[in-house]
Motif scaffolding. Structure first.
Motif, mmCIF file in Angstrom:
data_model
loop_
_atom_site.group_PDB
_atom_site.id
_atom_site.type_symbol
_atom_site.label_atom_id
_atom_site.label_comp_id
_atom_site.label_asym_id
_atom_site.label_seq_id
_atom_site.Cartn_x
_atom_site.Cartn_y
_atom_site.Cartn_z
ATOM 1 N N ALA A 82 -88.341 -65.921 16.795
ATOM 2 C CA ALA A 82 -87.649 -67.218 16.799
ATOM 3 C C ALA A 82 -86.137 -67.040 16.868
ATOM 4 C CB ALA A 82 -88.040 -68.004 15.550
ATOM 5 N N SER A 85 -84.969 -65.774 20.313
ATOM 6 C CA SER A 85 -85.232 -66.712 21.409
ATOM 7 C C SER A 85 -84.428 -68.001 21.311
ATOM 8 C CB SER A 85 -86.724 -67.061 21.439
ATOM 9 O OG SER A 85 -87.521 -65.917 21.645
ATOM 10 N N LEU A 86 -84.073 -68.424 20.089
ATOM 11 C CA LEU A 86 -83.498 -69.750 19.898
ATOM 12 C C LEU A 86 -82.021 -69.760 19.502
ATOM 13 C CD1 LEU A 86 -86.529 -71.226 17.968
ATOM 14 C CD2 LEU A 86 -85.649 -72.136 20.129
ATOM 15 N N LEU A 205 -93.628 -74.473 16.018
ATOM 16 C CA LEU A 205 -92.430 -75.016 16.659
ATOM 17 C C LEU A 205 -92.494 -76.537 16.723
ATOM 18 C CD1 LEU A 205 -92.204 -72.620 19.761
ATOM 19 C CD2 LEU A 205 -91.051 -72.368 17.554
ATOM 20 N N ARG A 212 -85.161 -76.770 22.863
ATOM 21 C CA ARG A 212 -84.145 -75.712 22.885
ATOM 22 C C ARG A 212 -84.616 -74.543 23.749
ATOM 23 N NH1 ARG A 212 -80.513 -73.431 19.090
ATOM 24 N NH2 ARG A 212 -79.971 -75.579 18.549
ATOM 25 N N LEU A 213 -85.850 -74.134 23.581
ATOM 26 C CA LEU A 213 -86.369 -73.004 24.355
ATOM 27 C C LEU A 213 -86.292 -73.265 25.856
ATOM 28 C CD1 LEU A 213 -89.545 -72.040 22.286
ATOM 29 C CD2 LEU A 213 -87.603 -70.546 22.751
ATOM 30 N N GLU A 214 -86.513 -74.513 26.255
ATOM 31 C CA GLU A 214 -86.566 -74.835 27.684
ATOM 32 C C GLU A 214 -85.199 -75.188 28.265
ATOM 33 O OE1 GLU A 214 -91.180 -76.384 28.079
ATOM 34 O OE2 GLU A 214 -89.587 -77.884 27.909
ATOM 35 N N THR A 217 -80.920 -70.349 27.455
ATOM 36 C CA THR A 217 -81.305 -68.961 27.693
ATOM 37 C C THR A 217 -80.358 -68.056 26.929
ATOM 38 O OG1 THR A 217 -82.109 -69.469 29.911
ATOM 39 C CG2 THR A 217 -81.643 -67.157 29.423
ATOM 40 N N ARG A 227 -90.971 -63.057 24.271
ATOM 41 C CA ARG A 227 -90.779 -64.058 25.328
ATOM 42 C C ARG A 227 -91.737 -65.240 25.152
ATOM 43 N NH1 ARG A 227 -90.895 -59.428 29.907
ATOM 44 N NH2 ARG A 227 -89.095 -58.256 29.105
ATOM 45 N N LEU A 228 -91.124 -66.390 24.860
ATOM 46 C CA LEU A 228 -91.904 -67.608 24.630
ATOM 47 C C LEU A 228 -91.878 -68.552 25.824
ATOM 48 C CD1 LEU A 228 -90.707 -68.283 20.970
ATOM 49 C CD2 LEU A 228 -93.004 -67.606 21.677
ATOM 50 N N THR A 229 -91.074 -68.230 26.821
ATOM 51 C CA THR A 229 -90.991 -69.079 28.003
ATOM 52 C C THR A 229 -91.322 -68.274 29.257
ATOM 53 O OG1 THR A 229 -88.618 -68.629 28.265
ATOM 54 C CG2 THR A 229 -89.243 -70.573 26.975
ATOM 55 N N LEU A 234 -91.920 -73.558 28.409
ATOM 56 C CA LEU A 234 -92.665 -72.951 27.323
ATOM 57 C C LEU A 234 -93.955 -72.349 27.840
ATOM 58 C CD1 LEU A 234 -92.654 -72.719 24.137
ATOM 59 C CD2 LEU A 234 -94.248 -74.649 24.190
#
Length: 379
Positions: A82, A85-86, A205, A212-214, A217, A227-229, A234
């Protein structure tokens, strides 16, 4: 002076804070339906993984629009996934009142090198969460596994925050009431309150975290297991049981068994009640004995899972050696295993009180604690 040992012993002396005691009805034969020797990507494996996700949602009361994923490397892997990635889109507020929270500070300040404000409190105390800037991203533990101090509630977290809240809830999930509307990222591992096996983490999540993830970067490269995306979107498969790496289907079966047991004892409310009863037995013991006390100073912040204790007798000259000696006596007698304080914590004891522990075992162990204390203080 000879000290008489108590007559009654705990039926289960396992009070470790992780991996924790198995469910009281555990039997290896109950794992016989695990799809061993099969691909976790085959239909039976995917069905088991999805069942683990959705039963977690049911028991914890996770909102339908929150994603739940099974990820590598226990709670540590989930929380670091997390953070990597965030974080970085805005400054961070790093909160630490025990060793694991301090570890997250190190990750953000020294590894990711994100602009951060660090808020710390000593063991036994807690940071005033109302003083944080929630326009920044906030990283904190809900329950300090190594300090026995927990968040009393989420009231200090504003509903209209601009930043994300990242919560390490590994020793709180299934024992404490987590306010999902205040938590954007929540992580825990199977090995804590439900006594599951190690190495598997859970990542939850909120829609804000997914956004935020989408839309963001990170500036740093991400290893495959973080890697979550995929293609800026997502990776939904992760949250339907299509794990990033290979999980143990035996551990999945064990987790499913524990979740079914959790439902049989009243779900989340039943689990909280069991942990509360266990912890209260120790709190009452401390009130009745002036040589031992709870490490958590404020009763409102005392953990009901990882209960941390300190010896207060003036005759003790070496606190660390004394605590280790008491813990060894109890282990040698087979009445309390693995109850020494965490290596980075103040000298003392740590007794796990999560819902898989029976109150009768706590009550049977406590006279032995008196016996071990008296034996050691009179040595």
């Amino acid at each position: 002076m000879a000290i008489t040992a108590p007559a009654t012993r705990p039926a289960n002396p396992r009070f470790s804070s992780g991996p924790c005691a198995k469910i009281p009805t555990f039997d290896l034969n109950k794992l016989a339906s695990a799809p061993l020797g099969r691909s976790h990507r085959a239909a039976p494996g995917k069905a088991k993984l999805l069942a683990a996700i959705e039963t977690t949602r049911e028991v914890l009361g996770v909102p339908a629009d929150y994603r739940i994923g099974i990820v590598p490397a226990s709670d540590t892997g989930a929380f670091e996934m997390a953070m990597w990635s965030l974080l970085g889109e805005r400054p961070a507020e790093m909160v630490a009142w025990e060793s694991f929270g301090a570890g997250w500070v190190t990750d953000v300040v020294k590894q990711l090198k994100i602009e951060a404000t660090v808020h710390e409190a000593d063991y036994g105390q807690i940071v005033d969460m109302a003083t944080l800037n929630y326009d920044n991203d906030v990283c904190f533990t809900w329950n300090g596994t190594t300090s026995g101090v927990r968040m009393p509630n989420g009231d200090a977290i504003p509903a209209d925050r601009a930043g994300l809240t990242l919560c390490d809830a590994t020793s709180a999930a299934f024992a404490q009431d987590l306010p999902w509307d205040k938590l954007d990222v929540t992580t825990f591992s199977w090995q804590k309150v439900l006594g599951g096996e190690a190495a598997h983490g859970m990542l939850i999540l909120s829609p804000r975290a997914v956004e935020r993830l989408e839309s963001y970067t990170p500036a740093w490269p991400l290893p495959k297991i973080f890697r979550l995306t995929k293609g800026g979107k997502l990776n939904e498969g992760i949250f339907k049981g299509e794990t990033i790496n290979t999980p143990s289907m035996l551990c999945v079966e064990d987790y499913l068994l524990a979740l079914d047991w959790a439902k049989s004892v009243g779900g989340l409310k039943g689990l909280i009640a069991r942990a509360d009863a266990n912890a209260q037995a120790i709190f009452d013991f401390c009130e009745a004995n002036d040589w031992i006390a709870n490490l958590a100073e404020d009763p409102a912040t005392r953990s009901n899972t990882s209960v941390c204790l300190k010896f207060t007798d003036d005759r003790i000259t070496d606190g660390a050696a004394f605590a280790k000696a008491v813990a060894k006596r109890l282990a040698d007698e087979g009445v309390a295993l693995d109850i020494g304080a965490y290596r980075d914590a103040p000298a003392g004891l740590r007794i796990w009180c999560g819902g898989t522990v029976e109150t009768a075992d706590i009550e049977a162990m406590l006279p032995w604690l008196t016996w071990a204390f008296e034996a050691e203080i009179n040595t």
